[in-house]
Design a protein around this motif. Structure first.
Motif, PDB file in Angstrom:
ATOM      1  N   ALA A 265      41.701  48.156  35.838  1.00 35.13           N
ATOM      2  CA  ALA A 265      40.871  48.771  36.868  1.00 35.13           C
ATOM      3  C   ALA A 265      39.907  47.722  37.421  1.00 35.13           C
ATOM      4  N   VAL A 266      39.926  47.520  38.722  1.00 34.35           N
ATOM      5  CA  VAL A 266      38.967  46.632  39.394  1.00 34.35           C
ATOM      6  C   VAL A 266      38.157  47.506  40.328  1.00 34.35           C
ATOM      7  N   ASP A 267      36.907  47.769  39.955  1.00 28.71           N
ATOM      8  CA  ASP A 267      36.056  48.688  40.709  1.00 28.71           C
ATOM      9  C   ASP A 267      35.236  47.931  41.739  1.00 28.71           C
ATOM     10  N   GLY A 268      35.240  48.412  42.963  1.00 29.13           N
ATOM     11  CA  GLY A 268      34.481  47.810  44.047  1.00 29.13           C
ATOM     12  C   GLY A 268      34.621  48.674  45.281  1.00 29.13           C
ATOM     13  N   PRO A 269      34.148  48.177  46.421  1.00 30.46           N
ATOM     14  CA  PRO A 269      34.283  48.960  47.663  1.00 30.46           C
ATOM     15  C   PRO A 269      35.721  49.363  47.961  1.00 30.46           C
ATOM     16  N   ALA A 270      36.676  48.505  47.593  1.00 32.61           N
ATOM     17  CA  ALA A 270      38.091  48.826  47.773  1.00 32.61           C
ATOM     18  C   ALA A 270      38.800  48.742  46.419  1.00 32.61           C
ATOM     19  N   GLY A 271      38.201  49.425  45.430  1.00 29.40           N
ATOM     20  CA  GLY A 271      38.711  49.346  44.067  1.00 29.40           C
ATOM     21  C   GLY A 271      40.160  49.776  43.952  1.00 29.40           C
ATOM     22  N   TYR A 272      40.795  49.291  42.909  1.00 26.96           N
ATOM     23  CA  TYR A 272      42.225  49.581  42.723  1.00 26.96           C
ATOM     24  C   TYR A 272      42.574  49.458  41.250  1.00 26.96           C
ATOM     25  N   ARG A 273      43.742  49.912  40.919  1.00 26.06           N
ATOM     26  CA  ARG A 273      44.317  49.738  39.583  1.00 26.06           C
ATOM     27  C   ARG A 273      45.634  49.004  39.740  1.00 26.06           C
ATOM     28  N   ILE A 274      45.912  48.118  38.789  1.00 29.51           N
ATOM     29  CA  ILE A 274      47.087  47.273  38.925  1.00 29.51           C
ATOM     30  C   ILE A 274      47.718  47.059  37.554  1.00 29.51           C
ATOM     31  N   GLY A 275      49.055  47.160  37.494  1.00 24.94           N
ATOM     32  CA  GLY A 275      49.779  47.023  36.241  1.00 24.94           C
ATOM     33  C   GLY A 275      50.118  45.580  35.932  1.00 24.94           C
ATOM     34  N   LEU A 276      50.684  45.369  34.732  1.00 27.47           N
ATOM     35  CA  LEU A 276      50.978  44.017  34.279  1.00 27.47           C
ATOM     36  C   LEU A 276      52.034  43.344  35.144  1.00 27.47           C
ATOM     37  N   ALA A 277      53.077  44.076  35.507  1.00 25.12           N
ATOM     38  CA  ALA A 277      54.127  43.481  36.334  1.00 25.12           C
ATOM     39  C   ALA A 277      53.586  43.070  37.700  1.00 25.12           C
ATOM     40  N   GLU A 278      52.696  43.885  38.236  1.00 26.17           N
ATOM     41  CA  GLU A 278      52.107  43.541  39.543  1.00 26.17           C
ATOM     42  C   GLU A 278      51.184  42.327  39.426  1.00 26.17           C
ATOM     43  N   LEU A 279      50.460  42.247  38.315  1.00 24.64           N
ATOM     44  CA  LEU A 279      49.606  41.065  38.109  1.00 24.64           C
ATOM     45  C   LEU A 279      50.448  39.797  38.021  1.00 24.64           C
ATOM     46  N   ARG A 280      51.565  39.894  37.328  1.00 27.12           N
ATOM     47  CA  ARG A 280      52.430  38.716  37.187  1.00 27.12           C
ATOM     48  C   ARG A 280      53.078  38.323  38.512  1.00 27.12           C
ATOM     49  N   ALA A 281      53.166  39.286  39.429  1.00 28.43           N
ATOM     50  CA  ALA A 281      53.769  38.994  40.736  1.00 28.43           C
ATOM     51  C   ALA A 281      52.769  38.336  41.693  1.00 28.43           C
ATOM     52  N   LEU A 282      51.477  38.391  41.352  1.00 32.06           N
ATOM     53  CA  LEU A 282      50.461  37.748  42.204  1.00 32.06           C
ATOM     54  C   LEU A 282      50.488  36.227  42.014  1.00 32.06           C
ATOM     55  N   PRO A 283      49.922  35.463  42.943  1.00 31.83           N
ATOM     56  CA  PRO A 283      49.853  33.995  42.758  1.00 31.83           C
ATOM     57  C   PRO A 283      49.187  33.645  41.436  1.00 31.83           C
ATOM     58  N   GLN A 284      49.852  32.774  40.687  1.00 33.03           N
ATOM     59  CA  GLN A 284      49.384  32.397  39.350  1.00 33.03           C
ATOM     60  C   GLN A 284      48.724  31.019  39.377  1.00 33.03           C
ATOM     61  N   THR A 285      47.723  30.856  38.535  1.00 25.47           N
ATOM     62  CA  THR A 285      47.033  29.565  38.382  1.00 25.47           C
ATOM     63  C   THR A 285      47.105  29.146  36.917  1.00 25.47           C
ATOM     64  N   THR A 286      47.348  27.875  36.692  1.00 23.85           N
ATOM     65  CA  THR A 286      47.365  27.339  35.333  1.00 23.85           C
ATOM     66  C   THR A 286      46.196  26.376  35.160  1.00 23.85           C
ATOM     67  N   ALA A 287      45.488  26.522  34.051  1.00 19.30           N
ATOM     68  CA  ALA A 287      44.309  25.683  33.787  1.00 19.30           C
ATOM     69  C   ALA A 287      44.261  25.331  32.308  1.00 19.30           C
ATOM     70  N   ASP A 288      43.881  24.092  32.020  1.00 14.24           N
ATOM     71  CA  ASP A 288      43.662  23.650  30.636  1.00 14.24           C
ATOM     72  C   ASP A 288      42.186  23.829  30.312  1.00 14.24           C
ATOM     73  N   LEU A 289      41.905  24.824  29.484  1.00 11.79           N
ATOM     74  CA  LEU A 289      40.521  25.137  29.128  1.00 11.79           C
ATOM     75  C   LEU A 289      40.411  25.325  27.621  1.00 11.79           C
ATOM     76  N   PRO A 290      39.312  24.859  27.043  1.00 11.39           N
ATOM     77  CA  PRO A 290      39.143  25.058  25.595  1.00 11.39           C
ATOM     78  C   PRO A 290      38.575  26.434  25.287  1.00 11.39           C
ATOM     79  N   ILE A 291      38.872  26.911  24.098  1.00 10.22           N
ATOM     80  CA  ILE A 291      38.139  28.024  23.519  1.00 10.22           C
ATOM     81  C   ILE A 291      37.176  27.418  22.507  1.00 10.22           C
ATOM     82  N   ALA A 292      35.899  27.665  22.686  1.00 11.89           N
ATOM     83  CA  ALA A 292      34.878  27.091  21.805  1.00 11.89           C
ATOM     84  C   ALA A 292      34.032  28.229  21.249  1.00 11.89           C
ATOM     85  N   CYS A 293      33.916  28.290  19.925  1.00 11.65           N
ATOM     86  CA  CYS A 293      33.249  29.421  19.288  1.00 11.65           C
ATOM     87  C   CYS A 293      31.909  29.026  18.686  1.00 11.65           C
TER      88      CYS A 293
END
Length: 371
Positions: free
Chosen positions: A246-274
């Protein structure tokens, strides 16, 4: 009255316990404690910023939190042998007679007692935090934070009271050094070096081969990216089959996993630091959070709130300042190192942002909304 035991004159014979030894060890310990305090303050402000600061937190450098928190834990571990050596040097003064000579002397002793208690509590709780073991009834983070301020305040009082003595022994005397002093300093330096070299590999990749005693060893056992909180612990092993973000905003919407995977994808090398001091690099692939927000009509410069599927937990709901939400490297990650996320790494979707504490990289994301 005839004094006995440690109270008798000459009970402590080691000549190495001179004021010059105490000053040298005090310099080393003070530097470690102040580095701990500064880096710990950065961690606290990143996790819980006051309103006036939240909008000013930077999302760069990408490795910023990894460096500061790695220094925080490394300095804290190094401070343990330093504190032990310093206490060994000065503890005979506890048995000086009379125990209190004036009001000023009493205040000096009380400030030292507060300083020692605060430093020991800080180092003890910090060490157990790296092991994720909390056998006490009080909250760790808040206690660690306020105890740090107590320790720094007591340290400043101690430095002010001892300033004349510190100044007198700050430089090396031209006379022959006391027997054993160099051995004490060398042994302390060796202990600090050994502790640092055998634990810093959990956050310094080029020291991984020496990482023998750190609680976490990224890459060991084939697990390139450790997990602090598993899906079983969070109660998110069974993600609903009809999960939709769920993305809530003026034009909020709900989107499934398959639809998310169909959107333009970005790859980034980022650390997880705890906060426990470990960190690890990873390659994340997903949708830019900024793109999801613009699609919902949320303008740039907006802070957002992120809610996890977790039923409970201190970081089930987190807030992300605008600098992170708008950063092109902040992703709603769907894949890790080229493979779909596993449940423990946040399936179906998680947040990954540069220069953010690991506890704020929300897993099992269910909702994003403008604050």
């Amino acid at each position: 009255m005839l004094r006995r035991g440690p109270f008798r004159p000459g009970a402590f014979r080691s000549p190495a316990r001179g004021p010059r030894t105490a000053v040298v060890l005090g310099r080393w310990l003070g530097a470690a404690l102040l580095l701990c305090f500064a880096t710990g303050l950065i961690s606290h402000l990143l996790q819980d910023p006051p309103p006036w600061l939240a909008a000013r937190l930077p999302s760069r450098p990408v490795d910023g939190y990894r460096v500061t928190q790695g220094l925080h834990v490394a300095a804290g571990l190094a401070a343990i042998p330093l504190a032990g050596a310093k206490l060994w040097t000065v503890y005979p003064r506890l048995f000086e007679w009379p125990p209190v000579r004036s009001v000023l002397h009493l205040l000096e002793r009380l400030s030292i007692a507060l300083l020692v208690a605060a430093v020991l509590l800080e180092l003890f709780t910090g060490l157990l935090n790296t092991l994720q073991w909390y056998p006490w009834p009080f909250p760790f983070r808040q206690t660690h934070y306020w105890t740090a301020w107590t320790a720094v305040g007591a340290l400043l009082v101690h430095l002010a009271v001892k300033a004349p003595e510190i100044a007198a022994h700050w430089r090396r005397a031209r006379s022959a050094p006391l027997p054993g002093r160099r051995a004490v300093l060398a042994a302390t330096a060796a202990a600090v070096g050994a502790v640092t070299l055998t634990t810093a590999g959990q956050s310094v990749p080029w020291l991984r081969a020496l990482d023998l005693f750190a609680p976490r060893r990224p890459g060991a056992g084939g697990e390139a990216l450790p997990v602090n909180r598993t899906a079983a612990q969070a109660g998110t092993t069974a993600v609903p089959a009809d999960w939709r973000l769920a993305v809530d905003g003026p034009a909020g919407y709900r989107i499934g996993l398959a639809e998310l995977r169909a959107l333009p994808q970005t790859t980034a090398d980022l650390p997880i630091a705890c906060v426990e001091g470990w960190s690890a690099d990873a390659r994340w692939t997903g949708v830019r959070v900024a793109d999801l927000l613009r699609r919902a009509g949320i303008p740039a410069g907006s802070a957002v709130r992120i809610t996890s599927l977790e039923a409970e937990g201190p970081y089930r709901v987190t807030e992300m300042p605008a600098a992170y939400a708008d950063d092109p490297l902040t992703l709603l990650a769907l894949a890790l190192d080229g493979r779909p996320l596993t449940p423990d790494h946040g399936f179906p979707a998680r947040i990954v942002a540069p220069n953010r504490p690991g506890v704020l990289q929300t897993k099992w994301v269910a909702r994003i909304e403008v604050v």
